[in-house]
Write an enzyme that holds these catalytic residues in place. Structure first.
Site, PDB file in Angstrom:
ATOM      1  N   ALA A  28       0.865  -1.181   0.000  1.00  0.00           N
ATOM      2  CA  ALA A  28       0.000   0.000   0.000  1.00  0.00           C
ATOM      3  C   ALA A  28       0.899   1.228   0.000  1.00  0.00           C
ATOM      4  O   ALA A  28       2.041   1.170   0.473  1.00  0.00           O
ATOM      5  CB  ALA A  28      -0.874  -0.010   1.250  1.00  0.00           C
ATOM      6  N   GLY A  57       0.456  -5.159   0.558  1.00  0.00           N
ATOM      7  CA  GLY A  57      -0.654  -5.239  -0.402  1.00  0.00           C
ATOM      8  C   GLY A  57      -0.262  -5.940  -1.695  1.00  0.00           C
ATOM      9  O   GLY A  57      -1.125  -6.481  -2.399  1.00  0.00           O
ATOM     10  N   GLU A 106      -0.551  -9.535  -0.927  1.00  0.00           N
ATOM     11  CA  GLU A 106      -1.998  -9.801  -0.801  1.00  0.00           C
ATOM     12  C   GLU A 106      -2.679  -9.840  -2.166  1.00  0.00           C
ATOM     13  O   GLU A 106      -3.538 -10.681  -2.419  1.00  0.00           O
ATOM     14  CB  GLU A 106      -2.637  -8.729   0.105  1.00  0.00           C
ATOM     15  CG  GLU A 106      -2.204  -8.901   1.561  1.00  0.00           C
ATOM     16  CD  GLU A 106      -2.546  -7.694   2.440  1.00  0.00           C
ATOM     17  OE1 GLU A 106      -2.231  -6.552   2.035  1.00  0.00           O
ATOM     18  OE2 GLU A 106      -3.147  -7.889   3.501  1.00  0.00           O
ATOM     19  N   GLU A 109       3.833  -5.204   7.339  1.00  0.00           N
ATOM     20  CA  GLU A 109       3.003  -4.168   7.981  1.00  0.00           C
ATOM     21  C   GLU A 109       3.381  -3.929   9.441  1.00  0.00           C
ATOM     22  O   GLU A 109       3.375  -2.794   9.912  1.00  0.00           O
ATOM     23  CB  GLU A 109       1.512  -4.537   7.897  1.00  0.00           C
ATOM     24  CG  GLU A 109       0.927  -4.455   6.498  1.00  0.00           C
ATOM     25  CD  GLU A 109       1.064  -5.728   5.691  1.00  0.00           C
ATOM     26  OE1 GLU A 109       1.855  -6.618   6.088  1.00  0.00           O
ATOM     27  OE2 GLU A 109       0.387  -5.842   4.656  1.00  0.00           O
TER      28      GLU A 109
HETATM   29  N1  COA Z   1       4.550   3.228  -0.572  1.00  0.00           N
HETATM   30  C1  COA Z   1       4.940   4.411  -1.107  1.00  0.00           C
HETATM   31  N2  COA Z   1       6.131   4.568  -1.737  1.00  0.00           N
HETATM   32  C2  COA Z   1       6.926   3.498  -1.837  1.00  0.00           C
HETATM   33  C3  COA Z   1       6.563   2.249  -1.311  1.00  0.00           C
HETATM   34  C4  COA Z   1       5.322   2.133  -0.661  1.00  0.00           C
HETATM   35  N3  COA Z   1       4.880   0.996  -0.156  1.00  0.00           N
HETATM   36  N4  COA Z   1       7.582   1.378  -1.546  1.00  0.00           N
HETATM   37  C5  COA Z   1       8.525   2.069  -2.222  1.00  0.00           C
HETATM   38  N5  COA Z   1       8.126   3.353  -2.394  1.00  0.00           N
HETATM   39  C6  COA Z   1       8.852   4.428  -3.061  1.00  0.00           C
HETATM   40  C7  COA Z   1      10.003   4.964  -2.211  1.00  0.00           C
HETATM   41  O1  COA Z   1       9.533   5.895  -1.269  1.00  0.00           O
HETATM   42  C8  COA Z   1      10.876   5.556  -3.275  1.00  0.00           C
HETATM   43  O2  COA Z   1      10.329   6.799  -3.679  1.00  0.00           O
HETATM   44  P1  COA Z   1      11.258   8.114  -3.859  1.00  0.00           P
HETATM   45  O3  COA Z   1      12.240   7.722  -4.957  1.00  0.00           O
HETATM   46  O4  COA Z   1      10.315   9.192  -4.275  1.00  0.00           O
HETATM   47  O5  COA Z   1      11.944   8.324  -2.553  1.00  0.00           O
HETATM   48  C9  COA Z   1      10.725   4.620  -4.451  1.00  0.00           C
HETATM   49  O6  COA Z   1       9.495   3.930  -4.237  1.00  0.00           O
HETATM   50  C10 COA Z   1      11.832   3.581  -4.550  1.00  0.00           C
HETATM   51  O7  COA Z   1      11.899   2.882  -3.299  1.00  0.00           O
HETATM   52  P2  COA Z   1      13.258   2.742  -2.435  1.00  0.00           P
HETATM   53  O8  COA Z   1      12.864   2.515  -1.008  1.00  0.00           O
HETATM   54  O9  COA Z   1      14.160   3.885  -2.713  1.00  0.00           O
HETATM   55  O10 COA Z   1      13.879   1.410  -3.080  1.00  0.00           O
HETATM   56  P3  COA Z   1      14.883   0.397  -2.376  1.00  0.00           P
HETATM   57  O11 COA Z   1      15.393  -0.481  -3.466  1.00  0.00           O
HETATM   58  O12 COA Z   1      15.890   1.112  -1.552  1.00  0.00           O
HETATM   59  O13 COA Z   1      13.980  -0.469  -1.368  1.00  0.00           O
HETATM   60  C11 COA Z   1      12.004  -1.733  -0.709  1.00  0.00           C
HETATM   61  C12 COA Z   1      12.963  -1.310  -1.873  1.00  0.00           C
HETATM   62  C13 COA Z   1      10.853  -2.484  -1.341  1.00  0.00           C
HETATM   63  C14 COA Z   1      12.771  -2.645   0.265  1.00  0.00           C
HETATM   64  C15 COA Z   1      11.509  -0.464   0.030  1.00  0.00           C
HETATM   65  O14 COA Z   1      11.021   0.472  -0.939  1.00  0.00           O
HETATM   66  C16 COA Z   1      10.411  -0.721   1.017  1.00  0.00           C
HETATM   67  O15 COA Z   1      10.672  -1.241   2.096  1.00  0.00           O
HETATM   68  N6  COA Z   1       9.162  -0.320   0.689  1.00  0.00           N
HETATM   69  C17 COA Z   1       8.026  -0.426   1.589  1.00  0.00           C
HETATM   70  C18 COA Z   1       7.541  -1.841   1.699  1.00  0.00           C
HETATM   71  C19 COA Z   1       6.401  -1.932   2.703  1.00  0.00           C
HETATM   72  O16 COA Z   1       6.589  -1.749   3.889  1.00  0.00           O
HETATM   73  N7  COA Z   1       5.231  -2.262   2.180  1.00  0.00           N
HETATM   74  C20 COA Z   1       4.045  -2.475   3.004  1.00  0.00           C
HETATM   75  C21 COA Z   1       3.252  -1.256   3.137  1.00  0.00           C
HETATM   76  S1  COA Z   1       1.856  -1.562   4.226  1.00  0.00           S
END
Ligand code: COA
Length: 259
Positions: free
Chosen positions: A65, A110, A113, A133
């Site tokens: 999400a 999500g 999911e 989450e």
């Molecule tokens: N919601 C909103 N933005 C997200 C996102 C999410 N769930 N996951 C990634 N992004 C965005 C980042 O903020 C970043 O945006 P920016 O360039 O404007 O700063 C872009 O996508 C790239 O992500 P980044 O974190 O820089 O990539 P990474 O390779 O360093 O890490 C992940 C990848 C997947 C490990 C990391 O993005 C992450 O942990 N995301 C969240 C996962 C999560 O907790 N999901 C459950 C949500 S309930």
């Protein structure tokens, strides 16, 4: 027609691509709304016989999400967000046509999911799965606590849900979260080939199997067996069933009409 999705229909197969690669295809309210519209089209458009759901780019299927939206929500809009996502995913699950997730990278929160609401999951070797989450102080809202235990068993599901840990594609395959793992450059071809091997079967039979499993899974054994027998009886009244049996006896390929 869509601002966050690509919807390509070719030869009966709809490929739906979530298209926010700069945000790792995170599910914001627009994506959820457009996916709900796409699910409605899948359900109602007779041209669509099967669906591939995937993410744009080579890094993410869906990284969850959209956390920037979650950060602003209160209890009532949080509940509404969960229900909207659940309804969209349920619509794909119950659309009556096979939906396969081609998981091309991160499938977190999500994203995991959404993949679980599809009927089959194929992961690229680089895919990563998790329900992180709890790391954000929240729980799953789009069915993670419901579908993950059903797919991998309660103990393994709880370990993933409670730690928020990520697993790779091979581990996801080992525990039954995905059906197959494919090299990244073969992912879409392998997904399409599996989907074609389903949509070339009798469409009414495919629909009936999907409905029996989706509905029967939550019934008692006796109720589910009755449901299956009812479908078996109904299918016996179709031209497709006559054609399938005749084709077998005449040693030829069946030509199903969907009647
Ligand atoms: N919601 C909103 N933005 C997200 C996102 C999410 N769930 N996951 C990634 N992004 C965005 C980042 O903020 C970043 O945006 P920016 O360039 O404007 O700063 C872009 O996508 C790239 O992500 P980044 O974190 O820089 O990539 P990474 O390779 O360093 O890490 C992940 C990848 C997947 C490990 C990391 O993005 C992450 O942990 N995301 C969240 C996962 C999560 O907790 N999901 C459950 C949500 S309930």
């Amino acid at each position: 027609m869509y601002s966050t999705l690509l919807f390509d229909l070719a030869d009966g197969i709809a490929r739906i691509t979530i298209n926010r690669p700069d945000k790792l295809n995170a599910l914001n309210a627009t994506v959820i709304g457009e996916l709900a519209q796409a699910a409605e089209r899948v359900e109602t458009d007779a041209e669509v016989r099967g669906v591939i759901l995937t993410g744009a780019g080579n890094k993410a299927f869906v990284a969850g999400a959209d956390i920037s939206e979650l950060a602003r929500q209160g209890p009532f809009d949080g509940k509404a967000r969960a229900l909207a996502g659940q309804q969209m995913m349920r619509r794909f699950e119950r659309c009556g046509k096979p939906v396969i997730a081609a998981v091309n990278g991160f499938a977190l929160g999500g994203g995991c999911e959404l993949a679980m609401a599809c009927h089959v999951r194929i992961a690229s070797e680089s895919a990563r799965f998790g329900q992180p989450e709890v790391k954000l102080g929240i729980g799953p809202g789009y069915g993670g606590t419901v579908r993950l235990p059903r797919l991998v068993g309660k103990g393994r599901a709880l370990e993933l849900l409670l730690t928020g840990a990520m697993i790779d594609a091979q581990e996801a395959w080992r525990i039954g979260l995905v059906n197959r793992v494919a090299p990244a450059d073969r992912l879409l071809d392998e997904t399409e080939s599996l989907l074609r091997s389903i949509v070339e079967q009798g469409p009414l039979a495919v629909r009936s199997v999907l409905e029996c499993v989706e509905t029967g899974y939550d019934l008692s054994v006796d109720q589910a067996l009755l449901l299956e027998a009812n479908h078996f009886g109904l299918l016996s009244a179709t031209a497709d069933m006559r054609e399938g049996a005749a084709a077998f006896l005449e040693k030829r390929k069946p030509a199903f009409s969907g009647q």
